[in-house]
Motif scaffolding. Structure first.
Motif, short mmCIF file in Angstrom:
data_model
loop_
_atom_site.label_atom_id
_atom_site.label_comp_id
_atom_site.label_asym_id
_atom_site.label_seq_id
_atom_site.Cartn_x
_atom_site.Cartn_y
_atom_site.Cartn_z
N PRO A 199 7.40 -0.31 -1.82
CA PRO A 199 6.73 -0.49 -0.52
C PRO A 199 7.67 -0.24 0.66
O PRO A 199 7.27 0.38 1.65
N THR A 209 0.56 2.50 -0.62
CA THR A 209 0.14 1.25 0.00
C THR A 209 -0.91 1.55 1.08
O THR A 209 -1.09 2.69 1.51
N ASP A 210 -1.59 0.49 1.54
CA ASP A 210 -2.59 0.66 2.59
C ASP A 210 -1.97 1.28 3.84
O ASP A 210 -2.60 2.10 4.52
#
Length: 603
Positions: free
Chosen positions: A430, A464-465
């Motif tokens: 991330p 990831t978003d």
């Protein structure tokens, strides 16, 4: 593996069409692997990588053997020790001249669409350098430093420039190709064509070969059988041989049933024992393939590919200091078998921690800068450093912030930054994803560095978003698509097909992409939006793409066909068949071809 689309926004569309068409013929006929992730900013392809993790294997010292004794008996004895016995540091320079011709036609019953075809002529020097050896395997650096390409009377200078960077070929001691490690400059067209060229030069001589032998080998198309025989031109120090390809046993694009095909022509080569390498090659081979366009119908695509190649003028020179350490840890793309990596494996993390003990970010960056400044001959070590950097960013996330600051301040230069982007994507954490998107979204960062970051995002396995959010922001104004925002849109399509997770607004990435249709149409960016949809490889796009097959603009119809190539459904296949048979535009008819194996082919 289905491949994403990545188009530099300033690349000519005719060049893109030619690259795709030539890749198609070679995929089907002469062993060019099209299932390669296109990653312009990354020095390798992680999800197809045969990724060695050893960083410290010692190089074989440079030591030329004495001249071989004369006589066929001595040559036969050397053959049992391996005909490709040139030591590390040996460089061979050849004059290369080759021509590729591809003709395609579609038939349904008595209805045959007009034949379409393209031709490509390439010339220049081919340099092959023995970079490393280990038991049973050889690593060779290949480069076409002054390549020129010509098609339809035009010089393809931009395309040729993309082919000139070096790549590395892993091969067995008897000449079978095992994999390739590409440079950051190689786009998917370059990778396809370079693989095809080097596969043509793979003349296999097992240790127990007699005057005739049969070889079952693997190239980018599949597993094939070839017949070899010695020619009377063989002498005391020279082995003259002929290769005739017999048949393909399997084709990776057609796992259920190998299509009807005929292999023709032959290839001849001379291997000089005094060089310990190939000294001459003359290839004249062809392949005719008949492929059902839609299963259980009488519609077929016929493809004929013919390649002629002449390789002359080999001599051996010693290249001092070529490789500081063996580059066996390069991210090799397997010739035939895809080998997946697992970034979440606890054992891998523990192994990286042990191997990278004492390694620092600044130390790797300094080493990378020095290696890149040394020129093309040190490219293998640069790729090796990139692999180490990805490992370091995985186990030491605090280094990511420092690296981000350096890239933003342009404190490490564009070339080093490109390798760092690849390392961030390969790390895939991330924090690494956040760093990549921060570079992409920062308008103060030079355009070339932002575009490199967008290209690296293609290789994120579990986005990831926030990655989707940043990409969405980049393409909000489709009137102003450029190299950064255009590639952001294409990357969005790749990730939308890779993740079906619900984002913060409750939609999936694909939902967001489909919702961009109106803004794309109003901005005149329908072609780019269709390319992004195609990158998703999701059957859900079928109903949205179908209307564009009837668009009045042939370029839009072409992109709609391309978007459907990766969807393995009867509806998509039937729509493509119809365009193949009946579209009035030649480019629309010929672009349908790579879908026929159900994999989507190279984009």
């Amino acid at each position: 593996m289905n491949q994403p689309k990545d188009i530099a926004m300033n690349t000519a569309s005719d060049t893109r069409r030619l690259s795709r068409l030539l890749a198609l013929g070679l995929i089907l006929a002469l062993g060019v692997l099209a299932a390669v992730t296109m990653l312009p900013s990354a020095p390798g392809v992680r999800d197809h990588a045969e990724a060695d993790t050893e960083f410290t294997e010692a190089a074989v010292p440079l030591a030329f053997p004495p001249s071989a004794p004369s006589g066929r008996t001595a040559l036969a004895a050397t053959r049992h020790a391996g005909v490709y016995h040139a030591p590390v540091g040996s460089r061979f320079v050849f004059d290369l001249d080759y021509r590729i011709g591809i003709d395609m036609s579609a038939t349904k019953g008595n209805d045959t669409a007009p034949t379409s075809g393209q031709k490509l002529h390439g010339r220049g020097q081919l340099e092959l350098t023995v970079a490393a050896r280990r038991p049973g395997e050889i690593l060779v650096m290949a480069q076409l430093p002054d390549l020129t390409l010509e098609a339809a009377g035009s010089n393809l200078d931009e395309t040729a420039a993309g082919w000139r960077a070096p790549l590395f070929v892993k091969m067995t001691e008897d000449g079978r190709p095992l994999g390739h490690a590409f440079d950051a400059q190689h786009d998917v067209g370059a990778r396809n064509m370079l693989r095809g060229l080097l596969c043509l030069l793979a003349f296999v001589v097992p240790p127990d070969a007699g005057d005739q032998w049969e070889v079952e080998s693997t190239d980018d198309t599949g597993t094939f059988v070839a017949q070899y025989r010695l020619l009377t031109a063989s002498g005391a120090h020279t082995m003259a041989l002929q290769r005739t390809r017999d048949r393909y046993l399997t084709m990776t694009r057609f796992p259920d049933e190998t299509p009807e095909h005929t292999l023709g022509g032959r290839a001849c080569a001379r291997i000089d024992d005094r060089l310990g390498w190939l000294s001459h090659a003359d290839v004249d081979e062809s392949c005719d393939v008949v492929i059902p366009i839609v299963h259980d119908t009488n519609a077929f695509l016929s493809v004929r590919t013919k390649i002629s190649l002449e390789l002359t003028g080999a001599d051996r020179v010693a290249v001092e200091g070529l490789v500081q350490e063996n580059p066996w840890d390069l991210p090799f793309v397997a010739v035939f078998t895809a080998i997946q990596s697992d970034n979440g494996d606890a054992g891998r993390i523990a192994s990286l921690t042990r191997k990278l003990d004492g390694v620092t970010l600044h130390g790797l960056l300094s080493e990378l800068q020095a290696v890149l400044a040394a020129g093309e001959a040190s490219r293998a070590k640069a790729l090796s450093i990139c692999v180490k950097l990805a490992g370091l960013l995985t186990i030491k996330p605090e280094a990511i912030g420092t690296l981000l600051d350096l890239i933003r301040a342009n404190g490490i230069g564009v070339d080093v930054a490109m390798y760092c982007h690849a390392a961030l994507a390969q790390a895939g954490t991330p924090a690494a994803q956040t760093a990549l998107t921060a570079i992409l979204a920062d308008p103060s960062v030079p355009m070339v560095i932002r575009r490199s970051a967008a290209g690296a995002i293609y290789d994120i396995e579990a986005p990831t978003d926030s990655v989707f959010d940043v990409l969405s922001a980049q393409v909000r104004d489709m009137h102003a698509l450029n190299e950064v925002s255009g590639n952001s849109l294409l990357a969005f399509g790749v990730l939308a097909g890779r993740s079906d997770a619900r984002l913060g607004d409750g939609r999936t990435g694909l939902d967001r992409l489909l919702a961009m249709e109106t803004s794309a149409r109003n901005a005149g960016a329908t072609e780019a939006w269709l390319d992004a949809l195609g990158n998703s490889r999701q059957p859900a796009i079928l109903d949205r793409v179908m209307p564009y097959l009837d668009d009045s603009d042939a370029r839009v119809r072409q992109r709609a066909v391309v978007a459907l190539r990766g969807i393995d459904t009867p509806g998509a296949a039937a729509a493509i068949e119809h365009r193949a048979m009946h579209d009035a535009d030649l480019q629309v008819r010929i672009v349908h071809g790579p879908v026929l194996d159900g994999s989507g082919g190279a984009r």
